[in-house]
Motif scaffolding. Structure first.
Motif, PDB file in Angstrom:
ATOM      1  N   LEU A 268       1.856  -2.808   2.038  1.00 30.22           N
ATOM      2  CA  LEU A 268       1.386  -1.444   2.275  1.00 30.22           C
ATOM      3  C   LEU A 268       0.289  -1.065   1.287  1.00 30.22           C
ATOM      4  O   LEU A 268      -0.764  -0.533   1.670  1.00 30.22           O
ATOM      5  CB  LEU A 268       2.559  -0.474   2.164  1.00 30.22           C
ATOM      6  CG  LEU A 268       2.225   1.014   2.350  1.00 30.22           C
ATOM      7  CD1 LEU A 268       1.769   1.288   3.780  1.00 30.22           C
ATOM      8  CD2 LEU A 268       3.433   1.887   1.999  1.00 30.22           C
ATOM      9  N   LEU A 269       0.515  -1.352   0.020  1.00 31.58           N
ATOM     10  CA  LEU A 269      -0.470  -1.021  -1.007  1.00 31.58           C
ATOM     11  C   LEU A 269      -1.775  -1.783  -0.802  1.00 31.58           C
ATOM     12  O   LEU A 269      -2.863  -1.221  -0.943  1.00 31.58           O
ATOM     13  CB  LEU A 269       0.107  -1.333  -2.392  1.00 31.58           C
ATOM     14  CG  LEU A 269       1.163  -0.356  -2.913  1.00 31.58           C
ATOM     15  CD1 LEU A 269       1.957  -0.983  -4.040  1.00 31.58           C
ATOM     16  CD2 LEU A 269       0.515   0.942  -3.363  1.00 31.58           C
ATOM     17  N   GLU A 270      -1.663  -3.059  -0.476  1.00 32.16           N
ATOM     18  CA  GLU A 270      -2.866  -3.868  -0.273  1.00 32.16           C
ATOM     19  C   GLU A 270      -3.714  -3.314   0.868  1.00 32.16           C
ATOM     20  O   GLU A 270      -4.941  -3.282   0.787  1.00 32.16           O
ATOM     21  CB  GLU A 270      -2.468  -5.316   0.022  1.00 32.16           C
ATOM     22  CG  GLU A 270      -3.647  -6.267   0.103  1.00 32.16           C
ATOM     23  CD  GLU A 270      -3.232  -7.711   0.279  1.00 32.16           C
ATOM     24  OE1 GLU A 270      -4.113  -8.548   0.551  1.00 32.16           O
ATOM     25  OE2 GLU A 270      -2.026  -8.001   0.142  1.00 32.16           O
ATOM     26  N   GLY A 271      -3.056  -2.839   1.936  1.00 30.56           N
ATOM     27  CA  GLY A 271      -3.792  -2.294   3.066  1.00 30.56           C
ATOM     28  C   GLY A 271      -4.458  -0.954   2.784  1.00 30.56           C
ATOM     29  O   GLY A 271      -5.395  -0.567   3.491  1.00 30.56           O
ATOM     30  N   LEU A 272      -3.987  -0.256   1.742  1.00 30.56           N
ATOM     31  CA  LEU A 272      -4.516   1.075   1.432  1.00 30.56           C
ATOM     32  C   LEU A 272      -5.431   1.104   0.208  1.00 30.56           C
ATOM     33  O   LEU A 272      -6.021   2.144  -0.094  1.00 30.56           O
ATOM     34  CB  LEU A 272      -3.352   2.052   1.215  1.00 30.56           C
ATOM     35  CG  LEU A 272      -2.520   2.389   2.453  1.00 30.56           C
ATOM     36  CD1 LEU A 272      -1.287   3.194   2.055  1.00 30.56           C
ATOM     37  CD2 LEU A 272      -3.343   3.151   3.482  1.00 30.56           C
ATOM     38  N   LEU A 273      -5.546  -0.016  -0.479  1.00 28.29           N
ATOM     39  CA  LEU A 273      -6.320  -0.039  -1.727  1.00 28.29           C
ATOM     40  C   LEU A 273      -7.758   0.433  -1.542  1.00 28.29           C
ATOM     41  O   LEU A 273      -8.309   1.122  -2.404  1.00 28.29           O
ATOM     42  CB  LEU A 273      -6.320  -1.448  -2.327  1.00 28.29           C
ATOM     43  CG  LEU A 273      -5.219  -1.773  -3.330  1.00 28.29           C
ATOM     44  CD1 LEU A 273      -5.360  -3.208  -3.820  1.00 28.29           C
ATOM     45  CD2 LEU A 273      -5.247  -0.808  -4.493  1.00 28.29           C
ATOM     46  N   ALA A 274      -8.364   0.064  -0.429  1.00 30.93           N
ATOM     47  CA  ALA A 274      -9.768   0.426  -0.215  1.00 30.93           C
ATOM     48  C   ALA A 274      -9.965   1.927  -0.124  1.00 30.93           C
ATOM     49  O   ALA A 274     -11.072   2.437  -0.339  1.00 30.93           O
ATOM     50  CB  ALA A 274     -10.290  -0.250   1.051  1.00 30.93           C
ATOM     51  N   ARG A 275      -8.912   2.668   0.209  1.00 27.50           N
ATOM     52  CA  ARG A 275      -9.007   4.118   0.340  1.00 27.50           C
ATOM     53  C   ARG A 275      -8.626   4.852  -0.941  1.00 27.50           C
ATOM     54  O   ARG A 275      -8.697   6.078  -1.001  1.00 27.50           O
ATOM     55  CB  ARG A 275      -8.121   4.607   1.491  1.00 27.50           C
ATOM     56  CG  ARG A 275      -8.621   4.118   2.851  1.00 27.50           C
ATOM     57  CD  ARG A 275      -7.808   4.687   3.982  1.00 27.50           C
ATOM     58  NE  ARG A 275      -8.389   4.342   5.260  1.00 27.50           N
ATOM     59  CZ  ARG A 275      -9.332   5.064   5.895  1.00 27.50           C
ATOM     60  NH1 ARG A 275      -9.772   6.180   5.345  1.00 27.50           N
ATOM     61  NH2 ARG A 275      -9.810   4.681   7.059  1.00 27.50           N
TER      62      ARG A 275
END
Length: 342
Positions: free
Chosen positions: A50-57
């Motif tokens: 979950l964190l990896e998928g949201l890091l860019a934001r």
């Protein structure tokens, strides 16, 4: 409005949870923080994904740390300060860390009840978390919770520490700007606080500057302004400031926010980015240390070793260093233990 308890997400729910967080769903954000704060090993892969998928934001907020001794009025200040920030058109997330009892293991987690105005505003998100066994005034997963808040669109994130005094320094390794709240008191208080937490502050706020304490607050402000001249600034290019405020009346609250904006402009985005990169490296080392301890404690081969070694150390029959090397040798093998010790 207070969010209902968030159910645990299943791995198959992660894409939907991620989309809900990006859309600013406070309940989804609470659910995600529950996931990343979980101490169960089976939840870690989902949390990491979950964190990896949201890091860019993440990374687009101003991160503020706030500390102060019990009774200084942190919750009242955050309420007043936060409502002012919301009035300026921002969205605010508050990550409040509550002390965990070393006897019963529980935490009160009462911050939402002390910040009723913020808790009832849809533009604000308040998350109390237990400190657990983590030292330094923040919880182990505070950084990950902060990243989730940023991904949810909160452009001001405030991390409130446990508030027990001198050890509240870990928050400075988590945030862009460190605010320290003090009570009117002058000389005695100045003598009683060691340099550590004061020399990390970018802004010192003498709270409760109202009523009969106005004059005392003025003296305390003058004392700390003088003291700061003897300390090296925590942030290159920024001279720490001392201001008076009253969270109760609102006096000095707009000025505190103006100082935050001025800090960000003066220090600059590149310096803040460099600080965050350094902080990320420090948190990697902290995570390695915590993960190693968790792995040691959970290894069935060592189930009886750690208590037996602790008993020997407590009895004075073995030094802590020798006990640690013996445990590492059993966990990593002799060569691994030698490498770890060198």
């Amino acid at each position: 409005m207070t969010e209902a308890p968030a159910p645990e997400p299943k791995p198959s729910d992660l894409p939907g949870l991620s989309r809900a967080i990006i859309a600013g769903d406070r309940r989804a954000l609470a659910q995600a923080i529950t996931l990343v704060e979980s101490t169960r090993a089976r939840d870690r892969p989902a949390a990491d994904a979950l964190l990896e998928g949201l890091l860019a934001r993440a990374g687009k907020s101003i991160r503020l740390g706030i500390s102060g001794a019990p009774g200084v009025g942190k919750s009242t200040f955050i309420e007043s300060f936060g409502l002012h920030v919301l009035a300026q058109g921002h969205r605010l997330a508050v990550l409040a860390v509550d002390p965990t009892s070393r006897i019963g293991g529980g935490s009160i987690l009462g911050d939402k009840t002390r910040m009723g105005g913020l808790a009832g505003d849809s533009r604000a998100f308040i998350r109390p978390s237990p400190a657990g066994a983590t030292l330094g005034g923040v919880a182990r997963r505070s950084r990950e919770a902060l990243l989730l808040c940023e991904a949810a669109g909160y452009d001001v994130v405030l991390v409130e520490t446990v508030g027990v005094g001198q050890s509240e320094t870990a928050v400075a390794d988590l945030t862009d700007m460190f605010l320290l709240l003090l009570q009117p008191g002058g000389g005695d208080e100045l003598q009683g606080i060691k340099r550590g937490i004061v020399e990390l502050a970018d802004l010192i706020l003498v709270n409760k500057a109202d009523g009969e304490l106005v004059e005392a607050a003025g003296r305390t402000t003058a004392d700390y302004r003088h003291a700061l001249r003897l300390l090296r600034p925590a942030t290159p290019g920024w001279q720490p400031e001392v201001q008076r405020c009253s969270a109760l009346s609102g006096d000095g609250i707009p000025e505190a926010w103006q100082t935050v904006e001025r800090f960000r402009k003066t220090v600059g985005d590149s310096a803040i980015a460099a600080r965050r990169a350094c902080q990320a490296r420090s948190w990697l080392r902290a995570e390695l240390s915590d993960s190693l301890m968790a792995a040691l404690a959970g290894d069935p081969r060592l189930a009886g070793s750690l208590p037996a070694l602790e008993a020997k150390v407590a009895a004075g029959a073995l030094t802590p260093g020798a006990a640690a090397r013996e445990l590492l040798a059993a966990f990593l093998g002799p060569k691994g233990a030698d490498s770890a010790a060198s």
